[in-house]
Design a protein around this motif. Structure first.
Motif, PDB file in Angstrom:
ATOM      1  N   ASN A  97      25.618 -34.062  92.106  1.00  0.00           N
ATOM      2  CA  ASN A  97      25.700 -34.898  90.910  1.00  0.00           C
ATOM      3  C   ASN A  97      24.319 -35.155  90.331  1.00  0.00           C
ATOM      4  N   ILE A  98      23.358 -35.395  91.186  1.00  0.00           N
ATOM      5  CA  ILE A  98      21.982 -35.630  90.728  1.00  0.00           C
ATOM      6  C   ILE A  98      21.461 -34.399  89.979  1.00  0.00           C
ATOM      7  N   LYS A  99      21.656 -33.228  90.578  1.00  0.00           N
ATOM      8  CA  LYS A  99      21.138 -31.990  89.991  1.00  0.00           C
ATOM      9  C   LYS A  99      21.841 -31.645  88.685  1.00  0.00           C
ATOM     10  N   VAL A 100      23.148 -31.869  88.629  1.00  0.00           N
ATOM     11  CA  VAL A 100      23.889 -31.600  87.399  1.00  0.00           C
ATOM     12  C   VAL A 100      23.416 -32.527  86.278  1.00  0.00           C
ATOM     13  N   LYS A 101      23.230 -33.800  86.606  1.00  0.00           N
ATOM     14  CA  LYS A 101      22.758 -34.757  85.604  1.00  0.00           C
ATOM     15  C   LYS A 101      21.396 -34.346  85.067  1.00  0.00           C
ATOM     16  N   GLY A 102      20.504 -33.955  85.969  1.00  0.00           N
ATOM     17  CA  GLY A 102      19.175 -33.515  85.546  1.00  0.00           C
ATOM     18  C   GLY A 102      19.226 -32.269  84.690  1.00  0.00           C
ATOM     19  N   ALA A 103      20.088 -31.317  85.060  1.00  0.00           N
ATOM     20  CA  ALA A 103      20.207 -30.072  84.300  1.00  0.00           C
ATOM     21  C   ALA A 103      20.751 -30.334  82.901  1.00  0.00           C
ATOM     22  N   LEU A 104      21.746 -31.234  82.809  1.00  0.00           N
ATOM     23  CA  LEU A 104      22.323 -31.561  81.507  1.00  0.00           C
ATOM     24  C   LEU A 104      21.295 -32.194  80.570  1.00  0.00           C
ATOM     25  N   LEU A 105      20.312 -32.868  81.161  1.00  0.00           N
ATOM     26  CA  LEU A 105      19.252 -33.496  80.364  1.00  0.00           C
ATOM     27  C   LEU A 105      18.106 -32.545  80.079  1.00  0.00           C
ATOM     28  N   ARG A 143      25.755 -47.447  94.175  1.00  0.00           N
ATOM     29  CA  ARG A 143      24.412 -47.113  94.673  1.00  0.00           C
ATOM     30  C   ARG A 143      23.903 -45.819  94.050  1.00  0.00           C
ATOM     31  N   LEU A 144      24.761 -44.801  94.072  1.00  0.00           N
ATOM     32  CA  LEU A 144      24.352 -43.497  93.553  1.00  0.00           C
ATOM     33  C   LEU A 144      24.085 -43.550  92.053  1.00  0.00           C
ATOM     34  N   GLY A 145      25.039 -44.122  91.296  1.00  0.00           N
ATOM     35  CA  GLY A 145      24.870 -44.188  89.852  1.00  0.00           C
ATOM     36  C   GLY A 145      23.651 -44.989  89.436  1.00  0.00           C
ATOM     37  N   PHE A 146      23.443 -46.113  90.102  1.00  0.00           N
ATOM     38  CA  PHE A 146      22.295 -46.956  89.796  1.00  0.00           C
ATOM     39  C   PHE A 146      20.992 -46.220  90.073  1.00  0.00           C
ATOM     40  N   SER A 147      20.945 -45.550  91.229  1.00  0.00           N
ATOM     41  CA  SER A 147      19.720 -44.863  91.645  1.00  0.00           C
ATOM     42  C   SER A 147      19.391 -43.688  90.736  1.00  0.00           C
ATOM     43  N   ILE A 148      20.436 -42.956  90.281  1.00  0.00           N
ATOM     44  CA  ILE A 148      20.198 -41.842  89.366  1.00  0.00           C
ATOM     45  C   ILE A 148      19.610 -42.346  88.048  1.00  0.00           C
ATOM     46  N   SER A 149      20.191 -43.424  87.521  1.00  0.00           N
ATOM     47  CA  SER A 149      19.708 -43.976  86.251  1.00  0.00           C
ATOM     48  C   SER A 149      18.273 -44.466  86.362  1.00  0.00           C
ATOM     49  N   LEU A 150      17.940 -45.107  87.472  1.00  0.00           N
ATOM     50  CA  LEU A 150      16.567 -45.565  87.677  1.00  0.00           C
ATOM     51  C   LEU A 150      15.599 -44.384  87.715  1.00  0.00           C
ATOM     52  N   ALA A 151      16.007 -43.320  88.397  1.00  0.00           N
ATOM     53  CA  ALA A 151      15.136 -42.147  88.539  1.00  0.00           C
ATOM     54  C   ALA A 151      14.899 -41.452  87.199  1.00  0.00           C
ATOM     55  N   LEU A 152      15.904 -41.477  86.331  1.00  0.00           N
ATOM     56  CA  LEU A 152      15.776 -40.831  85.023  1.00  0.00           C
ATOM     57  C   LEU A 152      14.913 -41.640  84.067  1.00  0.00           C
ATOM     58  N   ASP A 153      14.704 -42.923  84.385  1.00  0.00           N
ATOM     59  CA  ASP A 153      13.764 -43.789  83.658  1.00  0.00           C
ATOM     60  C   ASP A 153      14.002 -43.832  82.140  1.00  0.00           C
ATOM     61  N   PRO A 154      15.174 -44.261  81.694  1.00  0.00           N
ATOM     62  CA  PRO A 154      15.444 -44.350  80.252  1.00  0.00           C
ATOM     63  C   PRO A 154      14.703 -45.533  79.621  1.00  0.00           C
ATOM     64  N   ASP A 155      14.707 -45.585  78.302  1.00  0.00           N
ATOM     65  CA  ASP A 155      14.081 -46.702  77.588  1.00  0.00           C
ATOM     66  C   ASP A 155      14.991 -47.925  77.574  1.00  0.00           C
ATOM     67  N   ILE A 156      16.308 -47.667  77.569  1.00  0.00           N
ATOM     68  CA  ILE A 156      17.296 -48.743  77.465  1.00  0.00           C
ATOM     69  C   ILE A 156      18.306 -48.618  78.598  1.00  0.00           C
ATOM     70  N   PHE A 157      18.442 -49.674  79.384  1.00  0.00           N
ATOM     71  CA  PHE A 157      19.418 -49.719  80.463  1.00  0.00           C
ATOM     72  C   PHE A 157      20.614 -50.560  80.025  1.00  0.00           C
ATOM     73  N   ILE A 158      21.826 -50.055  80.286  1.00  0.00           N
ATOM     74  CA  ILE A 158      23.038 -50.849  80.068  1.00  0.00           C
ATOM     75  C   ILE A 158      23.722 -50.975  81.428  1.00  0.00           C
ATOM     76  N   VAL A 159      23.688 -52.152  82.010  1.00  0.00           N
ATOM     77  CA  VAL A 159      24.216 -52.382  83.356  1.00  0.00           C
ATOM     78  C   VAL A 159      25.527 -53.148  83.241  1.00  0.00           C
ATOM     79  N   ASP A 160      26.648 -52.463  83.527  1.00  0.00           N
ATOM     80  CA  ASP A 160      27.974 -53.049  83.357  1.00  0.00           C
ATOM     81  C   ASP A 160      28.630 -53.290  84.713  1.00  0.00           C
ATOM     82  N   GLU A 161      28.483 -54.481  85.239  1.00  0.00           N
ATOM     83  CA  GLU A 161      29.112 -54.895  86.502  1.00  0.00           C
ATOM     84  C   GLU A 161      28.778 -53.967  87.669  1.00  0.00           C
ATOM     85  N   ALA A 162      27.649 -53.264  87.589  1.00  0.00           N
ATOM     86  CA  ALA A 162      27.293 -52.301  88.625  1.00  0.00           C
ATOM     87  C   ALA A 162      26.904 -52.973  89.932  1.00  0.00           C
TER      88      ALA A 162
END
Length: 271
Positions: A97-105, A143-162
């Motif tokens: 999942n991490i690698k696919v997310k990175g590739a898509l970006l 845990r996984l979703g949160f950690s992936i988003s942190l690693a990608l370091d976006p400008d805007i975080f939307i945290v929904d009951e995570a």
């Protein structure tokens, strides 16, 4: 002058109500109706509202996952939604999942390797990282979703009951990290949580949505006070009266069938 990160101008989101018999829907309702607000870069916004008020719909729109039906939306910067299951393929392992997310970006192989190691270090999933996500608990998915988003370091975080699932130790670790994002990196953060103590401690601005409409936006403590007073008043009603009040609110969100031109535009001419 502070630049804005998000500008919402008379935005509405409309959903179709399915008929019980499975036939073509003849009713629609406003999940969000005529929302207008502006959030500056570096602001931390607590999104408040009772169940079904439109909080998650707004989160999906801010993350670019869901389109709007009316109005305009201007988002300046890369955004990421952190919510349970969002963006995760249950058939793939955590690592895949991490690698696919990175590739898509469009990240390069070396960059994907870097974020993979960052996720491994933060998520603390151990050997589960190499197991299919469908075998994860809700806390592990978070845990996984949160950690992936942190690693990608976006400008805007939307945290929904995570942070509402999983162990308290990891939730504290995430909150501590978001505090650093707020204080040291000037990130813009939208935070949805039923924990009023978390919202009061972490956020600077309160944005209260009720019945799909914006009720109040302002300093977090003031908005929280008003919202909690509303919730206490609602919960003080007996079951019959509460049901009546909630039904009235929902009925106000329904779109009258006689809006034929509007209906035709949304359904491609099907009547």
């Amino acid at each position: 002058m502070t630049e804005y990160a998000v500008k919402v101008d008379h935005v509405s989101k409309i959903y179709q109500l399915k008929n019980k018999d499975g036939s073509h829907a003849t009713k629609q309702f406003y999940a969000l109706q005529d929302l207008s607000f502006q959030i500056n870069q570096g602001d931390v916004v607590g999104i408040l509202g009772t169940n079904g008020s439109g909080k998650s719909t707004l989160s999906l729109i801010l993350a670019g996952i869901s389109d709007i039906d009316e109005g305009s939306l201007d988002i300046r910067g890369e955004q990421a939604l952190i919510a349970i299951n969002t963006g995760l393929n249950p058939q793939l392992t955590g690592e895949e999942n991490i690698k696919v997310k990175g590739a898509l970006l469009g990240l390069k192989k070396k960059e994907i390797e870097q974020i993979t190691q960052s996720v491994i270090d933060f998520a603390e999933l151990g050997d589960f990282l190499y197991q299919p996500v469908k075998k994860y608990s809700s806390g592990m998915k978070s845990r996984l979703g949160f950690s992936i988003s942190l690693a990608l370091d976006p400008d805007i975080f939307i945290v929904d009951e995570a942070l509402s699932v999983g162990d308290k130790g990891f939730a504290k670790k995430c909150m501590d990290h978001m505090m650093k994002l707020r204080d040291d990196q000037n990130k813009t953060i939208f935070f949805v949580s039923h924990s009023m103590s978390q919202v009061r401690k972490f956020c600077q601005t309160g944005l209260w949505i009720e019945g799909g409409k914006l009720q109040r936006i302002g300093p977090i403590q003031e908005v929280c006070d008003e919202y909690e007073a509303y919730v206490n008043e609602l919960n003080a009603l007996d079951a019959k009266e509460k049901k009546k009040v909630l039904k009235k609110k929902f009925d106000q969100r329904l779109i009258p069938i006689q809006k034929k031109g509007f209906w035709a535009r949304l359904t491609g001419g099907i009547k």
